[in-house]
Design a protein around this motif. Structure first.
Motif, short mmCIF file in Angstrom:
data_model
loop_
_atom_site.label_atom_id
_atom_site.label_comp_id
_atom_site.label_asym_id
_atom_site.label_seq_id
_atom_site.Cartn_x
_atom_site.Cartn_y
_atom_site.Cartn_z
N LYS A 153 22.85 67.83 51.57
CA LYS A 153 24.00 68.01 50.98
C LYS A 153 23.90 67.87 49.32
CE LYS A 153 29.03 67.15 51.38
NZ LYS A 153 29.98 66.13 52.03
N TYR A 154 23.09 67.16 48.91
CA TYR A 154 23.17 66.74 47.50
C TYR A 154 21.87 66.72 46.89
CZ TYR A 154 28.03 64.62 48.20
OH TYR A 154 29.30 64.61 48.82
N PRO A 155 21.63 67.21 45.55
CA PRO A 155 20.29 67.32 44.91
C PRO A 155 19.77 65.79 44.90
CG PRO A 155 21.90 67.80 43.17
CD PRO A 155 22.71 67.66 44.58
N LYS A 156 18.28 65.72 44.78
CA LYS A 156 17.58 64.39 44.63
C LYS A 156 17.98 63.77 43.27
CE LYS A 156 12.91 62.56 44.41
NZ LYS A 156 13.01 61.91 43.19
N GLU A 157 18.50 64.38 42.42
CA GLU A 157 18.79 63.64 41.18
C GLU A 157 20.02 62.82 41.38
OE1 GLU A 157 18.31 67.06 41.19
OE2 GLU A 157 16.19 67.05 40.12
N ILE A 158 21.13 63.46 42.19
CA ILE A 158 22.29 62.43 42.69
C ILE A 158 21.76 61.39 43.24
CG2 ILE A 158 24.43 62.55 43.81
CD1 ILE A 158 24.89 65.57 43.09
N TRP A 159 21.05 61.56 44.22
CA TRP A 159 20.68 60.50 45.32
C TRP A 159 19.61 59.33 44.47
CZ3 TRP A 159 23.19 59.19 49.55
CH2 TRP A 159 23.71 60.06 50.39
N ASP A 160 18.92 59.70 43.48
CA ASP A 160 18.04 58.84 42.62
C ASP A 160 19.21 58.09 42.05
OD1 ASP A 160 15.83 59.94 43.51
OD2 ASP A 160 15.37 61.08 41.96
N ASP A 161 20.32 58.70 41.42
CA ASP A 161 21.14 57.82 40.93
C ASP A 161 22.15 56.99 41.61
OD1 ASP A 161 22.72 57.39 38.14
OD2 ASP A 161 24.60 58.22 39.23
N TYR A 162 22.36 57.40 42.83
CA TYR A 162 22.97 56.48 43.76
C TYR A 162 22.12 55.18 44.09
CZ TYR A 162 26.88 59.59 45.19
OH TYR A 162 28.15 60.35 44.93
N PHE A 163 20.91 55.43 44.15
CA PHE A 163 20.21 54.42 44.74
C PHE A 163 19.70 53.26 43.51
CE2 PHE A 163 18.95 57.10 48.16
CZ PHE A 163 18.76 56.12 49.34
N ASP A 164 19.92 53.99 42.25
CA ASP A 164 19.75 53.20 41.02
C ASP A 164 20.98 52.47 40.73
OD1 ASP A 164 17.14 54.22 40.43
OD2 ASP A 164 17.80 55.52 38.85
N GLN A 165 22.25 52.90 41.03
CA GLN A 165 23.41 52.19 40.86
C GLN A 165 23.52 51.27 42.04
OE1 GLN A 165 27.11 54.26 40.86
NE2 GLN A 165 25.85 56.21 40.40
N MET A 166 23.01 51.21 43.12
CA MET A 166 22.87 50.35 44.16
C MET A 166 21.93 48.97 43.83
SD MET A 166 24.35 49.35 47.08
CE MET A 166 24.24 47.67 47.05
N ASP A 167 20.72 49.25 43.21
CA ASP A 167 19.96 48.48 42.62
C ASP A 167 20.54 47.35 41.79
OD1 ASP A 167 17.86 49.00 44.50
OD2 ASP A 167 16.83 50.37 42.91
N ARG A 168 21.32 48.02 40.51
CA ARG A 168 21.88 47.36 39.52
C ARG A 168 23.05 46.44 40.27
NH1 ARG A 168 21.09 52.40 37.04
NH2 ARG A 168 23.42 53.00 37.40
N LEU A 169 23.89 47.07 41.18
CA LEU A 169 25.04 46.35 41.69
C LEU A 169 24.35 45.31 42.62
CD1 LEU A 169 27.87 46.51 42.18
CD2 LEU A 169 27.40 47.98 44.36
N ALA A 170 23.13 45.41 43.03
CA ALA A 170 22.69 44.56 44.02
C ALA A 170 22.52 43.08 43.22
CB ALA A 170 21.30 44.64 44.71
N SER A 171 21.96 43.10 41.93
CA SER A 171 21.91 42.05 41.29
C SER A 171 23.07 41.22 41.11
CB SER A 171 21.16 42.46 39.78
OG SER A 171 22.08 43.26 39.00
N ASP A 172 24.34 41.90 40.85
CA ASP A 172 25.56 41.29 40.70
C ASP A 172 25.90 40.82 41.93
OD1 ASP A 172 25.70 41.67 38.08
OD2 ASP A 172 26.56 43.52 38.33
N LEU A 173 25.64 41.41 43.29
CA LEU A 173 26.30 40.98 44.38
C LEU A 173 25.62 39.82 44.99
CD1 LEU A 173 26.61 44.51 46.30
CD2 LEU A 173 28.58 42.91 45.95
N ARG A 174 24.52 39.56 44.59
CA ARG A 174 23.69 38.30 45.12
C ARG A 174 24.45 37.00 44.99
NH1 ARG A 174 19.17 41.93 44.60
NH2 ARG A 174 18.21 41.80 46.86
N HIS A 175 25.05 36.96 43.78
CA HIS A 175 25.69 35.80 43.63
C HIS A 175 27.01 35.45 44.42
CE1 HIS A 175 27.66 32.74 41.11
NE2 HIS A 175 29.03 33.32 41.13
N TYR A 176 27.56 36.58 45.10
CA TYR A 176 28.62 36.55 45.83
C TYR A 176 28.21 36.66 47.50
CZ TYR A 176 31.22 37.61 41.85
OH TYR A 176 31.72 37.58 40.50
#
Length: 260
Positions: free
Chosen positions: A162-185
């Protein structure tokens, strides 16, 4: 007599469900959180059950939900879900301030929630010392693993076409960045925060929205860590819903813990 009152504090709309025959200062306080795309009014059964047991139950609308819903704005699960969770955590002190200004005991707060509200419950238990007990229904104590697992599932189940690889790469990058904040909670990664706090967990064994595996693993880890103040309840054939009996189980468990 159980009453329902509509309130607002600092742009947070909420309901207070309580027994007016009980003095505010002596009533245990609970804040109960709704799920994704729901609203505070959807929790009247849950709030009523706890109010019958003497709780003063505060039920807020989450960001972008209920009275806070924004016209012509569609909820985006990939980005809005975690933004809402963080906002729920951020706003609890504001609700606590209202409680203390209006005669409630804000030093000993129980939190509860369904689905997204269950995620919120576990995050609040790791964050505030004055959140002293919790009840999570079909939620998740591990937002990091859940987020990554769901992203992989979406990608492998039609997303990559449904979506190009560039969009998915961005989604996974966002999740990796988010994970560093979420670990505290993350309760799963901060197990020591819950060992002395009463915690009730309910999940359906066939839940296809929020898989049961995260709660099962938490229960196993709590047993291994000699946690004595939790109860794990599972309905083997249950899906993503909360049966009435699980509410009664939670009330019974929290009552017993409170009276020890």
């Amino acid at each position: 007599m159980i009453t329902i009152e509509k309130k607002t504090t600092k742009n947070i709309p909420f309901l207070v469900v309580e027994d007016k025959d009980i003095v505010k200062s002596s009533a245990p306080v609970m804040v109960f959180y709704h799920g994704w795309t729901n609203a505070k009014e959807s929790l009247m059964t849950q709030a009523y059950v706890f109010a019958l047991d003497g709780y003063a139950v505060f039920v807020p609308d989450a960001l972008f939900h209920g009275e806070r819903k924004q016209e012509n704005r569609a909820l985006e699960r990939t980005t809005d879900f975690y933004r809402i969770l963080f906002q729920n955590v951020k706003e609890l002190p504001t609700l606590r301030e209202y409680m203390e200004e209006n005669g409630y005991d804000g030093t000993d707060i129980t939190v509860g929630g369904i689905s997204m509200g269950g995620f919120t419950t576990s995050m609040l238990l790791t964050t505030y010392d004055w959140v002293t007990a919790g009840a999570s229904f079909i939620g998740c104590p591990d937002p990091v693993s859940f987020g990554k697992d769901m992203l992989v599932w979406q990608y492998e189940n039609g997303g990559k076409e449904k979506y190009p690889k560039e969009i998915w790469d961005d989604y996974f990058d966002q999740m990796d960045r988010l994970a560093s904040d979420l670990r505290h909670y993350s309760l799963a990664e901060n197990l020591n925060k819950i060992l002395e706090k009463p915690y009730f967990i309910f999940h359906g064994g066939k839940d296809e929205v929020v898989p049961v595996k995260y709660d099962r693993l938490l229960a196993e880890d709590l047993k291994k860590s000699h946690g004595k103040h939790f109860r794990y309840s599972e309905q083997p054939s249950g899906g993503h819903h909360v049966p009435y009996r699980s509410l009664l189980e939670a009330v019974d468990f929290l009552n017993n813990e409170r009276n020890q």
